[in-house]
Motif scaffolding. Structure first.
Motif, mmCIF file in Angstrom:
data_model
loop_
_atom_site.group_PDB
_atom_site.id
_atom_site.type_symbol
_atom_site.label_atom_id
_atom_site.label_comp_id
_atom_site.label_asym_id
_atom_site.label_seq_id
_atom_site.Cartn_x
_atom_site.Cartn_y
_atom_site.Cartn_z
ATOM 1 N N LEU A 1 0.639 -1.248 -0.019
ATOM 2 C CA LEU A 1 0.120 -0.070 -0.079
ATOM 3 C C LEU A 1 0.837 1.395 -0.032
ATOM 4 C CD1 LEU A 1 -2.691 -1.139 2.382
ATOM 5 C CD2 LEU A 1 -2.962 -0.558 -0.139
ATOM 6 N N ASN B 1 -11.026 -2.215 -1.550
ATOM 7 C CA ASN B 1 -11.036 -2.433 -0.061
ATOM 8 C C ASN B 1 -10.244 -1.603 0.670
ATOM 9 O OD1 ASN B 1 -12.909 -4.616 -0.462
ATOM 10 N ND2 ASN B 1 -11.188 -6.176 -0.808
ATOM 11 N N TYR B 2 -9.167 -1.064 0.033
ATOM 12 C CA TYR B 2 -8.193 -0.279 0.814
ATOM 13 C C TYR B 2 -8.127 1.180 0.499
ATOM 14 C CZ TYR B 2 -6.860 -5.117 1.560
ATOM 15 O OH TYR B 2 -6.641 -6.294 1.976
ATOM 16 N N GLN C 1 -6.940 3.725 2.938
ATOM 17 C CA GLN C 1 -5.454 3.879 3.265
ATOM 18 C C GLN C 1 -4.813 4.493 1.975
ATOM 19 O OE1 GLN C 1 -7.674 1.395 3.923
ATOM 20 N NE2 GLN C 1 -6.714 0.012 5.413
ATOM 21 N N ASP D 1 0.270 -2.258 -4.438
ATOM 22 C CA ASP D 1 -1.302 -2.699 -3.716
ATOM 23 C C ASP D 1 -1.019 -3.339 -2.248
ATOM 24 O OD1 ASP D 1 -0.537 -5.176 -4.166
ATOM 25 O OD2 ASP D 1 -1.968 -5.797 -5.670
ATOM 26 N N ASN D 2 -2.188 -3.826 -1.787
ATOM 27 C CA ASN D 2 -1.948 -4.286 -0.473
ATOM 28 C C ASN D 2 -1.403 -5.440 -0.239
ATOM 29 O OD1 ASN D 2 -3.936 -5.824 -2.156
ATOM 30 N ND2 ASN D 2 -4.898 -6.749 -0.575
#
Lengths: 602, 290
Positions: free
Chosen positions: B55, B249-250, B253, B73-74
């Motif tokens: 992230l 979903n993130y 953040q 990404d995550n």
């Protein structure tokens, strides 16, 4: 005193970095109550004269010299607002395309009302009264009924009458009519011209009549001005100008027009065609010189001016143009090709019929079927040209499509060279292609713009079994171009790169490719200028003399049919109402319709 | 109009004078290069995870990590590499779907417009019926029927969108059919097939090319939607829609994981639309200035 006067007007535009005089030294006068004709082929600049008066020159065109005076006021110096105020009020226009000049979503009454309100008529009831009177004056039946109708519910002739009524309603001083009858049938044209004559006689209105038809103009106008490539080449009284033309161009224009009576002489066709706009810049001297039969070395450089030759008659050019009149003397009388009556006919049509059943209307009711062709019988001898004459909608084009198999007949028989080809196209295609071919009306639409001329004229060789190889096609293409008088270098060009007359020759060359016994020509000269038309007509005559070809020549133009055809059939509402030897039919018509048609020819 | 209608200039050269065509075309050339040379220009394997650098933001943000130009990404996968590899899926679907819709739509349009009558009635009614289904719902139903996979996505787009081609090309063919040169070809002995291919089709080609370009843009969007809902490629293959779904979903953040693939889609579709619009303008005689 003249109403409208153009004095040495030049209209100039720029193309390819060069100044081009679209109109050069144009001087013209229209007096009160006078009918003046401006005659010229397409591209001569005659419509530009109309636009100049209306103040609607296309973008990029401007008056560079001269003046336009109307009632002693300079139109060009006038403020645009003031000038617009004159239009419709003091100067009215009758357009070329009546159907598209009326607003399709407004009723005739609404458009009349608006027009009269702009002219300053107060009161809706008063305007309606005037509209009714105007429609009555152009002999439209039941004017009250017409005011509630929309343009699409009227015929072309009715629309043009309504527009003429509007033009005269404001009692203008001047009316400019640009090809007002070109879109109309012969009989309608005659009636509309009669109407213009009549309205104009009763008023003090001056009328400028712009047309391509020299005979029509000469019949109705007092004075004529003949234009060529942006210049007026000759002006004078109409009758004298037609019977004794002085300028070589006017002379050739008269000579290129086949007559409806008198001896049939071979048309004297001018070579080539009128230069386009961009070509004007290369012609500093006499613009007609490249085509002129009596030109000399000095012509191409010498600037020419209009000079008064006979009182009242002005001709452009040096003395040399007129001295050598003998060079343009009439040609020999054509021998009438008498068809061999004993020989069996090459094409025999018996009782041909076609009815179009056009679906249902929105309520699901069957529409009334349209009988397009009704029991047409016709024979053509080998080497004979037969004319099929009729107005638009008479079914003559449907006859052509039936003969070629583009439509399947409901009844009757078509026999070519002893072979019955009546059946549907799929079954008879093989026979048909070698027997009968068609020359289409509009070469623009009949030639695929994406293919070169060499391919186009030999396209029927492409599907031959075994397929023709390219060298063979090339050779055939050269041969066909030669036969139709096209330069060999057109072989690699696209249709848009050649002139309109050449395009029609390509069209003819393609039809000749399979060496058919019979050609069907549908209005093939109607879109061409007179001088180009004469070239094509002579080409057809030469083809007949050399190759014994037979042709069904479909046309609305009686004088062209008389020139080419030894027999003629007159068609009206799907039926042949009269047929026989051309001279006999024209001299002593039996059927009323034939009489009306002949009477309408200018 | 033909090439020669405007003074012998080739249509390609005319098209290249249009700003829209140049801009749209340039973007597409860059995208094509990315797709073709993805293993060479992508800094990382698109599936390589670096959980310590998850992230991260792009290089101009405070949250940037060295070496990851557009962040991660995550799972710490490099966003730039995934975007580059995602071009492959987008363009593959765009080209295949556009060619497929073109073939199906044009073939039926030619039949309908050329023959008219009963054939035209049948095909036109089928198109009417087909177009009354909402396209997104129809494509979802088709995918559910066919099963998940990129081949089925292409098939679904073809089956949904052929009607667009069919309608437009048919009306074009109707006009061309009335030209005398089509009759003249028949009179020269051309079969129906040859007449259609040689005389009618070339005249409709400008319209078809323009429509194809627009269809490619549509296909990119549809593919993104279907991969967003997990009905297109497998999870292991990087696609822009998958990236959006993952980043969703993130997004609180790190919003960049969402923004960048959306930008990629918008740019691609814009490029196709510019190209299509530019081509339409160069081919359409009515819009040409004289």
């Amino acid at each position: 005193m003249s109403l409208l006067a153009l004095n040495d007007v030049n209209v100039t535009t720029e193309a390819g970095g060069r100044r081009i005089d679209v109109l050069r030294d144009v001087s013209l006068a229209v007096g009160r109550g006078e009918l003046v004709g401006v005659v010229g082929e397409s591209g001569a600049g005659k419509s530009m004269v109309g636009r100049l008066i209306a103040g609607m020159l296309p973008k990029g065109f401007a008056t560079s010299r001269g003046s336009v005076t109307f009632l002693d006021r300079d139109l060009l110096a006038m403020a645009p607002r003031e000038r617009t105020g004159l239009l419709g009020d003091a100067i009215a226009f009758v357009p070329q395309h009546p159907m598209t000049s009326l607003n399709p979503v407004l009723s005739l009454g609404a458009q009349f009302d608006e027009h009269l309100r702009r002219l300053g008529q107060d009161g809706k009831a008063a305007r309606r009264e005037r509209a009714l009177a105007a429609l009555d004056s152009v002999h439209l039946p039941r004017p009250a009924d017409l005011l509630g109708r929309f343009p699409h519910q009227l015929s072309g002739g009715q629309c043009q009458r309504a527009l003429i009524a509007m033009a005269f309603a404001g009692k203008p001083d001047l009316i400019v009519a640009d090809e007002p009858t070109t879109a109309l049938d012969v009989i309608t044209q005659a009636r509309v011209m009669e109407l213009i004559d009549e309205l104009q006689r009763d008023s003090e209105t001056g009328l400028l009549f712009i047309t391509h038809d020299l005979r029509l103009a000469a019949q109705h106008c007092q004075r004529l001005a003949v234009m060529y490539a942006g210049e007026i080449v000759e002006t004078g009284p109409a009758a004298a100008l037609l019977s004794d033309p002085l300028h070589p161009y006017t002379r050739s224009l008269v000579a290129a027009n086949p007559g409806i009576a008198g001896p049939v002489r071979r048309l004297a066709a001018l070579p080539d065609h009128m230069p386009g706009l961009s070509g004007f810049a290369d012609l500093p001297g006499c613009r007609f010189a490249p085509r002129c039969p009596v030109r000399d070395a000095a012509c191409a450089a010498a600037r020419t001016a209009l000079t008064e030759v006979v009182p009242g008659r002005f001709v452009r050019g040096a003395g040399a143009c007129r001295k050598q009149a003998s060079a343009l003397a009439g040609q020999d009388e054509l021998p009438r090709a008498a068809a061999d009556a004993a020989a069996p006919p090459i094409l025999s049509v018996d009782g041909l019929g076609k009815t179009f059943r056009s679906g249902r209307d929105w309520l699901g009711r069957r529409r009334a079927p349209v009988v397009a062709v009704d029991g047409v019988s016709l024979d053509i001898a080998p080497g004979e040209f037969v004319g099929l004459v009729g107005e638009s909608g008479s079914g003559k084009s449907t006859v052509a499509r039936l003969l070629l198999g583009l439509e399947t007949p409901d009844g009757g028989r078509i026999v070519v060279d002893g072979q019955d080809i009546t059946g549907p196209f799929q079954r008879t295609a093989k026979q048909r292609i070698a027997l009968i071919q068609m020359i289409f009306q509009d070469p623009q639409s009949a030639l695929n713009p994406r293919q070169r001329i060499g391919r186009l004229v030999t396209q029927s060789m492409e599907v031959r079994r075994p397929p023709a190889r390219w060298p063979e096609r090339l050779e055939r293409a050269r041969d066909l171009l030669g036969q139709t008088g096209l330069p060999q270098d057109t072989i690699g060009r696209y249709p848009v790169q050649v002139s309109g007359g050449q395009r029609q020759r390509v069209n003819i060359a393609r039809a000749l490719c399979t060496a058919p016994k019979v050609l069907v020509a549908d209005e093939i000269v109607s879109g061409l200028d007179v001088s180009v038309q004469a070239q094509i007509l002579n080409l057809l005559l030469d083809m007949r003399a050399q190759r014994q070809i037979s042709m069904l020549f479909i046309s609305h133009d009686l004088s062209v049919v008389r020139y080419l055809c030894s027999r003629v059939a007159i068609m009206n509402r799907g039926q042949i109402v009269e047929q026989g030897p051309t001279e006999q039919v024209f001299r002593a018509p039996q059927h009323d319709y034939t009489k009306a048609l002949l009477a309408a020819v200018p | 109009m033909s090439a020669a209608a405007v003074g012998g200039e080739s249509p390609l050269r005319r098209a290249l004078r249009s700003g829209r065509v140049v801009v749209g075309g340039s973007i597409l050339v860059v995208l094509l290069f990315c797709a073709a040379a993805a293993p060479l220009i992508a800094p990382y394997d698109p599936n390589e995870q670096d959980l310590l650098n998850a992230l991260k933001g792009p290089f101009w943000t405070d949250n940037a990590a060295p070496g990851f130009w557009l962040g991660t990404d995550n799972l710490g996968r490099d966003t730039l590499s995934r975007l580059i590899y995602g071009t492959r899926v987008a363009l593959f679907v765009a080209v295949c779907a556009a060619v497929g819709t073109m073939l199906m739509g044009t073939a039926l349009a030619l039949l309908a417009g050329y023959f008219g009558g009963v054939i035209d009635w049948l095909i036109s009614r089928a198109v009417d019926l087909w177009m009354s289904f909402p396209p997104v719902v129809l494509s979802l139903i088709l995918i559910v029927g066919f099963g998940v996979g990129i081949g089925n996505v292409i098939l679904a787009i073809i089956l949904v969108d052929w009607t667009r081609f069919c309608r437009v090309v048919r009306s074009e063919v109707l006009v061309i059919r009335r030209q005398n040169y089509v009759d003249a070809a028949r009179l020269s002995g051309f079969s129906h097939m040859r007449t259609m291919v040689r005389e009618v089709l070339p005249a409709a080609a400008p319209t078809i090319i323009t429509l194809m370009s627009l269809e490619m843009g549509i296909a990119v969007i549809v593919e993104a939607i279907l991969s967003f809902v997990g009905m297109s490629v497998e999870a292991s293959i990087p696609a822009w829609g998958v990236m959006i779904a993952d980043a969703r979903n993130y997004m609180y953040q790190s919003a960049w994981g969402l923004v960048l693939p959306i930008l990629a889609i918008v740019t691609t579709v814009l490029a196709f639309n510019l190209l299509g619009d530019g081509l339409r303008r160069t081919f359409d005689a009515r819009l040409q200035q004289h």
